[in-house]
Design an enzyme around this catalytic site. Sequence first.
Site, mmCIF file in Angstrom:
data_model
loop_
_atom_site.group_PDB
_atom_site.id
_atom_site.type_symbol
_atom_site.label_atom_id
_atom_site.label_comp_id
_atom_site.label_asym_id
_atom_site.label_seq_id
_atom_site.Cartn_x
_atom_site.Cartn_y
_atom_site.Cartn_z
ATOM 1 N N HIS A 3 1.815 9.364 17.265
ATOM 2 C CA HIS A 3 0.865 8.400 17.826
ATOM 3 C C HIS A 3 0.049 7.756 16.697
ATOM 4 O O HIS A 3 0.010 8.273 15.586
ATOM 5 C CB HIS A 3 -0.111 9.095 18.788
ATOM 6 C CG HIS A 3 0.475 9.388 20.139
ATOM 7 N ND1 HIS A 3 1.121 10.562 20.424
ATOM 8 C CD2 HIS A 3 0.503 8.651 21.280
ATOM 9 C CE1 HIS A 3 1.535 10.547 21.685
ATOM 10 N NE2 HIS A 3 1.176 9.394 22.237
ATOM 11 N N HIS A 4 -0.678 6.714 17.068
ATOM 12 C CA HIS A 4 -1.548 6.001 16.117
ATOM 13 C C HIS A 4 -2.623 6.926 15.552
ATOM 14 O O HIS A 4 -2.970 7.940 16.147
ATOM 15 C CB HIS A 4 -2.194 4.800 16.819
ATOM 16 C CG HIS A 4 -2.940 5.169 18.073
ATOM 17 N ND1 HIS A 4 -4.269 5.523 18.076
ATOM 18 C CD2 HIS A 4 -2.528 5.298 19.364
ATOM 19 C CE1 HIS A 4 -4.650 5.812 19.308
ATOM 20 N NE2 HIS A 4 -3.610 5.691 20.110
ATOM 21 N N LYS A 11 -5.764 8.396 17.625
ATOM 22 C CA LYS A 11 -5.649 9.290 18.786
ATOM 23 C C LYS A 11 -6.376 10.593 18.482
ATOM 24 O O LYS A 11 -6.186 11.197 17.425
ATOM 25 C CB LYS A 11 -4.178 9.549 19.130
ATOM 26 C CG LYS A 11 -4.028 10.422 20.371
ATOM 27 C CD LYS A 11 -2.620 10.427 20.908
ATOM 28 C CE LYS A 11 -2.452 11.359 22.093
ATOM 29 N NZ LYS A 11 -3.247 11.000 23.270
ATOM 30 N N THR A 57 -6.948 10.244 31.164
ATOM 31 C CA THR A 57 -7.578 10.794 29.954
ATOM 32 C C THR A 57 -6.880 12.080 29.533
ATOM 33 O O THR A 57 -6.643 12.952 30.384
ATOM 34 C CB THR A 57 -9.073 11.084 30.230
ATOM 35 O OG1 THR A 57 -9.698 9.871 30.625
ATOM 36 C CG2 THR A 57 -9.767 11.650 29.003
ATOM 37 N N ARG A 106 -9.119 0.866 24.168
ATOM 38 C CA ARG A 106 -7.787 0.242 24.092
ATOM 39 C C ARG A 106 -7.126 0.226 25.466
ATOM 40 O O ARG A 106 -6.623 -0.804 25.924
ATOM 41 C CB ARG A 106 -6.902 1.011 23.098
ATOM 42 C CG ARG A 106 -7.202 0.734 21.652
ATOM 43 C CD ARG A 106 -6.340 1.609 20.753
ATOM 44 N NE ARG A 106 -6.744 3.004 20.860
ATOM 45 C CZ ARG A 106 -7.603 3.606 20.035
ATOM 46 N NH1 ARG A 106 -8.102 2.946 19.035
ATOM 47 N NH2 ARG A 106 -7.949 4.865 20.217
HETATM 48 P P1 NAD Z 1 -10.304 4.526 23.090
HETATM 49 O O1 NAD Z 1 -11.087 5.419 22.182
HETATM 50 O O2 NAD Z 1 -9.856 3.196 22.590
HETATM 51 O O3 NAD Z 1 -11.114 4.257 24.457
HETATM 52 C C1 NAD Z 1 -11.883 5.207 25.110
HETATM 53 C C2 NAD Z 1 -13.129 4.489 25.596
HETATM 54 O O4 NAD Z 1 -13.863 5.377 26.449
HETATM 55 C C3 NAD Z 1 -14.069 4.079 24.444
HETATM 56 O O5 NAD Z 1 -14.456 2.722 24.613
HETATM 57 C C4 NAD Z 1 -15.275 4.997 24.630
HETATM 58 O O6 NAD Z 1 -16.497 4.385 24.254
HETATM 59 C C5 NAD Z 1 -15.218 5.215 26.136
HETATM 60 N N1 NAD Z 1 -15.990 6.376 26.580
HETATM 61 C C6 NAD Z 1 -16.118 7.584 25.981
HETATM 62 N N2 NAD Z 1 -16.953 8.364 26.704
HETATM 63 C C7 NAD Z 1 -17.344 7.615 27.763
HETATM 64 C C8 NAD Z 1 -18.216 7.838 28.842
HETATM 65 N N3 NAD Z 1 -18.879 8.998 28.978
HETATM 66 N N4 NAD Z 1 -18.389 6.860 29.764
HETATM 67 C C9 NAD Z 1 -17.737 5.684 29.643
HETATM 68 N N5 NAD Z 1 -16.913 5.399 28.628
HETATM 69 C C10 NAD Z 1 -16.718 6.346 27.703
HETATM 70 O O7 NAD Z 1 -9.061 5.393 23.564
HETATM 71 P P2 NAD Z 1 -7.750 4.909 24.355
HETATM 72 O O8 NAD Z 1 -6.638 4.757 23.414
HETATM 73 O O9 NAD Z 1 -8.118 3.768 25.266
HETATM 74 O O10 NAD Z 1 -7.455 6.206 25.234
HETATM 75 C C11 NAD Z 1 -8.392 6.689 26.180
HETATM 76 C C12 NAD Z 1 -7.855 8.012 26.756
HETATM 77 O O11 NAD Z 1 -6.622 7.754 27.440
HETATM 78 C C13 NAD Z 1 -7.519 9.061 25.681
HETATM 79 O O12 NAD Z 1 -7.781 10.345 26.237
HETATM 80 C C14 NAD Z 1 -6.040 8.867 25.471
HETATM 81 O O13 NAD Z 1 -5.392 9.990 24.949
HETATM 82 C C15 NAD Z 1 -5.598 8.563 26.877
HETATM 83 N N6 NAD Z 1 -4.341 7.825 27.010
HETATM 84 C C16 NAD Z 1 -3.590 8.144 28.099
HETATM 85 C C17 NAD Z 1 -2.421 7.449 28.343
HETATM 86 C C18 NAD Z 1 -1.649 7.748 29.585
HETATM 87 O O14 NAD Z 1 -0.550 7.219 29.775
HETATM 88 N N7 NAD Z 1 -2.191 8.560 30.481
HETATM 89 C C19 NAD Z 1 -2.013 6.429 27.460
HETATM 90 C C20 NAD Z 1 -2.794 6.139 26.359
HETATM 91 C C21 NAD Z 1 -3.982 6.836 26.140
#
Ligand code: NAD
Length: 242
Positions: A148-149, A152, A91, A14
């Site tokens: 959150h959704h 998460k 992350t 996402r």
């Molecule tokens: P998501 O599950 O939609 O996306 C994560 C992606 O990372 C997935 O496509 C997954 O296949 C991929 N992934 C997992 N392991 C991997 C690897 N070893 N190599 C490459 N890709 C890999 O989740 P999201 O909603 O996009 O959120 C991702 C992270 O960001 C989460 O930890 C979330 O809590 C965090 N987040 C942070 C903020 C911020 O403001 N810092 C905002 C939203 C989400």
Amino acid sequence: MTALRIGIIGYAGRMGQAIGHAVSTHPRATLAGGVVIETPPEPIHGEPMITNDAEKLFPRCDVMIDFSSPAATPDYARMAARHGVPFMSGTTGLSDKDKDALSEVARHIPLLYAANTSLSLVVMKQLTTLAARLLRDDDYDITILDRHHRLKKDAPSGTAKSLAEAVTAGNGGHKEPSLAAFRAGFIVGEHEVSFVGEGETITLTHTVTDRAIFARGALQAALWLHGREPGLYGMNDVLGID
Ligand code: NAD
């Protein structure tokens, strides 16, 4: 000014997709490629590289942005150091050990870690610290709630934990906040810090309704990071706030 080449780890996710969109509409950024864990599509000449081998993408990037998984982030950070590429990670769910690993890497490259890349969250944290400081000697209970959704993975959120740190920064640990988390529907991100006294409550609320907010902040942080000295940075540094 030449556009900076941005790589995105977690590109299929996402946030990865939202950041990809932010990059494609930013005049100072261009998408070098994305790292996915799935089998990538056949490469197309001249198009951004989508790969499951980050080693191949790093040499093409001026900055790498990571929004993937806590199980992967420390290894990607070490890879960034080997390639000498600045690393911005959003992350969440990192353990103390993972954070120590990022601090170690930050001795070699500029590294920015932010559990929340919304720029106004920086203001929310400052207000939280101020309220905790002003109410330090009074009888207030402190609660932090995140919503959150349903997909998460971590709870409480990384932002809720950083708001707890903001409370401690204000009251010196005089009173610990209680944390609670709800995971429901498609809520992008809501945080509420309450100071609950006898007969009165102060509540600070931060609501994000579109993850484009996080994506724009992450990109702004990555552009800011390029060309910095090695070190561990946060969103405060991007905004020039102590
Ligand atoms: P998501 O599950 O939609 O996306 C994560 C992606 O990372 C997935 O496509 C997954 O296949 C991929 N992934 C997992 N392991 C991997 C690897 N070893 N190599 C490459 N890709 C890999 O989740 P999201 O909603 O996009 O959120 C991702 C992270 O960001 C989460 O930890 C979330 O809590 C965090 N987040 C942070 C903020 C911020 O403001 N810092 C905002 C939203 C989400």
